[in-house]
Design a protein around this motif. Structure first.
Motif, short mmCIF file in Angstrom:
data_model
loop_
_atom_site.label_atom_id
_atom_site.label_comp_id
_atom_site.label_asym_id
_atom_site.label_seq_id
_atom_site.Cartn_x
_atom_site.Cartn_y
_atom_site.Cartn_z
N GLU A 194 0.81 -1.08 -0.05
CA GLU A 194 0.06 -0.05 0.03
C GLU A 194 0.76 1.14 -0.02
O GLU A 194 0.70 2.06 -0.66
CB GLU A 194 -0.85 -0.04 1.36
N THR A 195 1.97 1.27 0.55
CA THR A 195 2.77 2.34 0.81
C THR A 195 3.54 2.77 -0.66
O THR A 195 3.66 3.80 -1.04
CB THR A 195 3.94 2.24 1.85
N LEU A 196 3.82 1.53 -1.19
CA LEU A 196 4.61 1.61 -2.64
C LEU A 196 3.27 2.54 -3.75
O LEU A 196 3.65 3.03 -4.54
CB LEU A 196 4.69 0.49 -2.94
N ARG A 197 2.16 1.81 -3.38
CA ARG A 197 1.00 2.39 -4.32
C ARG A 197 0.78 3.89 -4.02
O ARG A 197 0.66 4.78 -4.95
CB ARG A 197 -0.26 1.69 -4.08
N ILE A 198 0.78 4.36 -2.62
CA ILE A 198 0.44 5.45 -2.43
C ILE A 198 1.60 6.47 -2.89
O ILE A 198 1.35 7.59 -3.35
CB ILE A 198 0.41 5.65 -0.93
N ALA A 199 2.92 6.03 -2.70
CA ALA A 199 4.05 7.07 -3.09
C ALA A 199 4.04 7.10 -4.64
O ALA A 199 4.31 8.22 -5.07
CB ALA A 199 5.28 6.23 -2.55
N HIS A 200 3.73 5.98 -5.37
CA HIS A 200 3.59 5.98 -6.88
C HIS A 200 2.77 6.94 -7.38
O HIS A 200 2.95 7.70 -8.26
CB HIS A 200 3.45 4.64 -7.44
N ALA A 201 1.29 7.03 -6.92
CA ALA A 201 0.21 7.77 -7.18
C ALA A 201 0.56 9.21 -6.91
O ALA A 201 0.25 10.19 -7.74
CB ALA A 201 -1.15 7.34 -6.55
N GLY A 247 3.00 -2.70 -12.55
CA GLY A 247 3.72 -1.35 -13.15
C GLY A 247 4.58 -0.33 -12.29
O GLY A 247 4.80 0.72 -12.89
N ILE A 248 4.69 -0.57 -11.21
CA ILE A 248 5.44 0.47 -10.45
C ILE A 248 6.83 -0.09 -10.29
O ILE A 248 7.32 -1.10 -10.28
CB ILE A 248 4.79 0.30 -8.64
N ALA A 249 7.61 1.08 -10.56
CA ALA A 249 9.11 0.79 -10.72
C ALA A 249 9.72 0.94 -9.02
O ALA A 249 10.46 1.77 -8.98
CB ALA A 249 9.81 2.02 -11.49
N ALA A 250 9.50 -0.19 -8.38
CA ALA A 250 10.22 -0.28 -7.25
C ALA A 250 11.15 -1.43 -7.11
O ALA A 250 11.07 -2.20 -8.20
CB ALA A 250 8.78 -0.84 -6.25
N GLY A 302 -1.79 10.87 0.04
CA GLY A 302 -3.12 10.09 0.48
C GLY A 302 -4.27 10.83 0.89
O GLY A 302 -5.61 10.10 0.71
N LEU A 303 -4.19 12.07 1.33
CA LEU A 303 -5.47 12.66 1.79
C LEU A 303 -6.18 13.33 0.43
O LEU A 303 -5.37 13.51 -0.66
CB LEU A 303 -4.75 13.99 2.60
#
Length: 342
Positions: A194-201, A247-250, A302-303
């Protein structure tokens, strides 16, 4: 052609007994830096701060953000929050006080309501004191958790993460205000993913659609193949793989004692990564703060609105002396403008 309305930025005054009001007063001594900003707080508190920081700074009460245009330059516009304790401006500086904690929380609540109604472009928060919040019976350890609760609609809690950033390094945290023992238990596959998704977005929101995200390990040397702990093998690496499948470049997990040096983007040293995801509060914040708290900015990702804050606390030890440095607040205002315009 219809005119475009530029929404203002709201700055909460923070704990009245700390340096928050003082750094705000110093910011407003520069009309360019404070352009389009107003304070959510108490007029008396801000007048005391103006006197502490050199006087000759007008403080004006406004009853709505729409009145900001009528306030002259070199004047602090304050939206007086209803229901604040009448004696706030007389509270001893540099001391924990439940009345100050309650006032800080009430200012945050009212400012968040403005942000949720889209009456402001972004929210910048001055430092609060966790002990004062607790003394006031506020059930949140800090801004991040409180704002997450205030942004909850119909039971849908927005997943949020804390990012600390400066011009050289951006760090996003999987866990924040927990004891280290509890934080380790909170490092789960779902939390890391979830952290990776939030950072990417979030990066896409500020104009970086494919950020290179490095994931720091939890254990020394990222576990050294399981010799010093297996969280990297059982939790973190699988979460990184799942993010990459989306598709996240992690990449990672990397040794937490070296990944921040690799990510640091400075003159003559282009960073290998755009963001570092760290598992615990101090793992992620120490590297950014070491580069200079006067440059760091806390951003809540995320807010449904932009929120930034200075990279320091209430500094009770120097409250009332006029020595507080407003540089980090300036950086927080600049970043809030930039993110709101993205």
């Amino acid at each position: 052609m219809a005119s475009i309305t530029v929404l203002p930025l709201a700055i909460t005054q923070g704990d009245p007994c700390g340096i928050g009001p003082e750094i705000i007063a110093k910011l407003f001594r520069d009309p360019v830096a404070a352009a389009g900003c107003f304070v959510v707080g108490d007029v008396g508190v801000m007048r005391r701060a103006a006197a502490i920081t050199g006087g000759l700074l007008a403080v004006a009460r406004i009853d709505s953000p729409g009145e900001l245009a009528r306030v002259p330059p070199a004047c602090v516009p304050v939206w007086q929050v209803p229901g604040l304790a009448p004696e706030l401006a007389a509270l001893p500086l540099g001391q924990v006080d439940a009345r100050a904690g309650a006032a800080a929380a009430r200012c945050i609540e009212h400012a968040a309501a403005l942000a949720l109604r889209r009456d402001i472009a972004a929210l910048v928060t001055a430092p609060i004191h966790k002990e004062a919040l607790s003394a006031a019976g506020v059930g949140f350890p800090g801004h991040t958790e409180m704002l997450q609760s205030l942004a909850t609609v119909d039971g849908r809690v927005p997943p949020v993460r804390m990012m600390l950033a400066n011009d050289e390094l951006r760090t996003v945290l999987v866990t924040i205000h927990l004891s280290l023992r509890r934080a380790i238990d909170a490092v789960t596959f779902d939390a890391v993913l979830e952290t990776l998704r939030i950072a990417h977005a979030a990066a896409a929101g500020w104009g970086q659609p494919a950020p290179r995200i490095a994931v720091a390990g939890l254990n020394p040397h990222a576990g050294e193949g399981g010799l010093f702990g297996d969280e990297e093998i059982t939790i973190i690496a699988p979460a990184v793989a799942a993010a990459r499948a989306e598709g996240i470049a992690a990449s990672g997990p990397y040794a937490p004692d070296t990944v921040f040096m690799r990510a640091r983007d400075s003159a003559g040293h282009p960073g290998e990564f755009d963001i570092v995801v760290a598992m615990t509060h101090d793992h992620g914040l120490i590297p950014v703060k070491y580069l200079g708290v006067e440059h760091g900015v806390n951003v809540t990702l995320g807010l449904p609105f932009v929120r930034t804050s200075p990279d320091h606390g209430t500094a009770f030890d120097i409250a009332g002396t006029g020595r507080a440095d407003e540089s980090s607040l300036r950086s927080a205002v600049r970043m809030a403008r930039r993110l709101a315009a993205a």
